[in-house]
Design an enzyme around this catalytic site. Structure first.
Site, PDB file in Angstrom:
ATOM      1  N   GLU A 239      25.173 -26.868  17.671  1.00 44.81           N
ATOM      2  CA  GLU A 239      24.554 -26.181  18.812  1.00 44.81           C
ATOM      3  C   GLU A 239      25.313 -26.632  20.045  1.00 44.81           C
ATOM      4  O   GLU A 239      25.148 -27.754  20.517  1.00 44.81           O
ATOM      5  CB  GLU A 239      23.063 -26.530  18.892  1.00 44.81           C
ATOM      6  CG  GLU A 239      22.267 -25.608  19.786  1.00 44.81           C
ATOM      7  CD  GLU A 239      22.365 -25.982  21.256  1.00 44.81           C
ATOM      8  OE1 GLU A 239      23.100 -25.283  21.992  1.00 44.81           O
ATOM      9  OE2 GLU A 239      21.748 -26.966  21.654  1.00 44.81           O
ATOM     10  N   CYS A 273      20.729 -26.341  27.863  1.00 45.35           N
ATOM     11  CA  CYS A 273      21.709 -25.574  27.077  1.00 45.35           C
ATOM     12  C   CYS A 273      21.423 -24.083  27.098  1.00 45.35           C
ATOM     13  O   CYS A 273      22.349 -23.268  27.021  1.00 45.35           O
ATOM     14  CB  CYS A 273      21.775 -26.091  25.645  1.00 45.35           C
ATOM     15  SG  CYS A 273      20.227 -26.011  24.759  1.00 45.35           S
TER      16      CYS A 273
END
Length: 522
Positions: A239, A273
């Site tokens: 990720e 993020c």
């Protein structure tokens, strides 16, 4: 070299404490302890695992003030940021796992066909063993506990490697979980928390005892992790960064929507993020949006979580301030307008804190460096789009593909963006809702691969074992004489198999000749 890491509060520069730095031998020992603990844990029932998660949930609710304050001290964020980004999302993940975890991991039946009508099949999801999570610093509680929740519920043990920037808090959160496990009669060694420097981290990611790695971080480090894991062919879930667009198509509910946009941009000082890195506004609402954003951003107050009058906290480090200021100046030199902020802030009360002014930078284009790099900072970067097609071109014009959000009254237009955005996740008339829904989390392009959360995330840290069996005790697989070794006649064997294919897979109109060919060559 020092055997400890000294940790400081990024909000005021005060000393927090020291954390042990692990060497290669320490990592070996941690994995051995986790392996031994997992041998017993993998046999626990789903009910036992749910009992642990219920106790963890109660512990977090009871101590949420304490845990939020720990996160604030170690990251510089505000209490509200900690509530949203640490406590709420962790409790939601626990709730989802309690309600859906067993269903996710129960064996699943698979369909058969005419040829395999006497067979049954199912997939069993088995624990892998000891898995690792290398997590980023922006949400130390959630980034540590999220992988722990999934790992333990799936029957695994886990090694958590937190960032050196938030080692102080990560260690405390993991110790809380270990103590809770021990109090319930389980081995605390199921959860290992390590802190190490990059030269030692390779030993963890290339270790034969690690059966899966989840990595949350940057592209450059991900490439090192992937290369290291390849030595053992260890599977990965990566990720990575994002440059998430937020597309505003009209002025419907604009004030409400801008409140969501502000949270998406400035949550945890932009260190998120799936934070909104790009605001793309259609022509008709562009000027209005800039005015309204300025009115909000220019009144934001910076400071420590202990204050009553604070909107945004510090950044976790000042090591990127020069680069951020350079990106902003580069954009201005290429035609962008700096409406507010754009530089570091020397806080009068906390001169040793890492503060960066909330920034409004407009008239951005994809040709600017700042449009192509993940800022991970409190920067509202605004693009003008001449049409929906132009907005989509801007949105897809980076190497990233993590998340996106689309706002508008026109459902058909929102669907156009949803269908054509090159991302792993999209929220319509909201920001980040897919995360709370515990949907599979991850991106495409250079935002990584693999998924965590949801059914996919739990199954991704299991061995998916395919099992076929006979449905009826008197019916079994048999090898027809025509194709049994030693094959009597290769040509007749071929004609037999050809007839079989036509019978099973061919059109019904050719069934009779295919059956005849099958019979004749049997």
């Amino acid at each position: 070299m020092s055997s400890t890491l000294t940790c400081y509060c990024p909000g005021d520069g005060s000393l927090l404490g020291e954390v042990k730095l692990f060497n290669k031998s320490d990592i070996d020992q941690s994995i051995i302890l986790a392996e031994e603990a997992q041998k017993e844990w993998k046999s626990t029932s789903f009910a036992e695992r749910r009992n642990f998660l219920k106790a963890l949930k109660e512990n977090i609710i009871r101590n949420q003030d304490k845990y939020a304050e720990i996160a604030c001290k170690d990251t510089g964020k505000t209490l509200v940021d900690a509530a949203f980004g640490e406590i709420l999302v962790t409790l939601e993940k626990i709730n989802w796992t309690l309600a859906n975890g067993e269903q996710s991991l129960r064996p699943t039946k698979r369909p058969n066909s005419l040829l395999t009508s006497y067979k049954g099949g199912y997939v069993k999801y088995e624990p892998l063993g000891v898995i690792a999570a290398l997590v980023s610093w922006n949400y130390p509680l959630h980034n540590a506990l999220g992988p722990i929740i999934s790992a333990l519920f799936a029957g695994n043990a886990i090694v958590v490697k937190g960032s050196e920037l938030t080692a102080w808090s990560t260690h405390q959160y993991c110790e809380m979980v270990r103590s809770l496990l021990q109090s319930m009669g389980h081995s605390p060694e199921l959860v290992q928390c390590i802190t190490c420097l990059p030269d030692v981290a390779d030993h963890l990611t290339s270790h034969s005892g690690i059966k899966h790695i989840t990595f949350i971080g940057s592209q450059p480090i991900a490439k090192l992790v992937a290369a290291s894991a390849a030595k053992q062919l260890t599977p990965l879930c990566l990720e990575l960064g994002g440059k998430d667009p937020c597309i505003l198509t009209d002025d419907h509910r604009l004030e409400e929507i801008l409140s969501i946009v502000m949270r998406g941009v400035f949550q945890s000082a932009g260190q998120n993020c799936i934070g909104i890195e790009r605001i793309i506004a259609l022509d008709g609402v562009y000027d209005t949006i800039i005015t309204k954003l300025y009115n909000r951003i220019s009144t934001m107050r910076l400071g420590m979580y202990t204050q009553n009058d604070v909107d945004m906290g510090a950044m976790v480090s000042n090591n990127r301030f020069d680069h951020l200021e350079s990106l902003i100046q580069d954009a201005v030199s290429k035609g962008a307008r700096l409406v507010y902020g754009g530089h570091r802030f020397q806080h009068p009360k906390y001169p040793k804190g890492n503060y960066f002014l909330p920034t409004l930078l407009v008239d951005a284009t994809n040709e600017m460096k700042i449009a192509q790099e993940e800022c991970f900072a409190p920067i509202a970067l605004v693009f003008r789009a001449k049409s929906p097609e132009h907005a989509l071109e801007i949105a897809n014009g980076t190497e990233f593909g993590l998340g996106a959000s689309v706002f508008g009254r026109d459902k058909q237009l929102c669907q156009y963006f949803t269908d054509n955005l090159e991302t792993g996740m999209v929220a319509v008339n909201d920001f980040g809702a897919f995360y709370l829904l515990q949907m599979p989390f991850g991106g495409c392009k250079k935002s990584g691969y693999g998924r965590f959360a949801g059914y996919e995330g739990l199954r991704g840290i299991c061995n998916s074992k395919a099992i076929a069996y006979d449905r009826f005790s008197a019916i079994h697989t048999g090898i027809p004489p025509a194709v049994d070794y030693p094959i009597p006649d290769s040509q007749k064997a071929w004609q037999f198999v050809r007839g079989l294919m036509g019978t099973v897979y061919g059109a019904w109109i050719s069934l009779v000749p295919n059956v005849y060919q099958l019979w004749r060559n049997s």
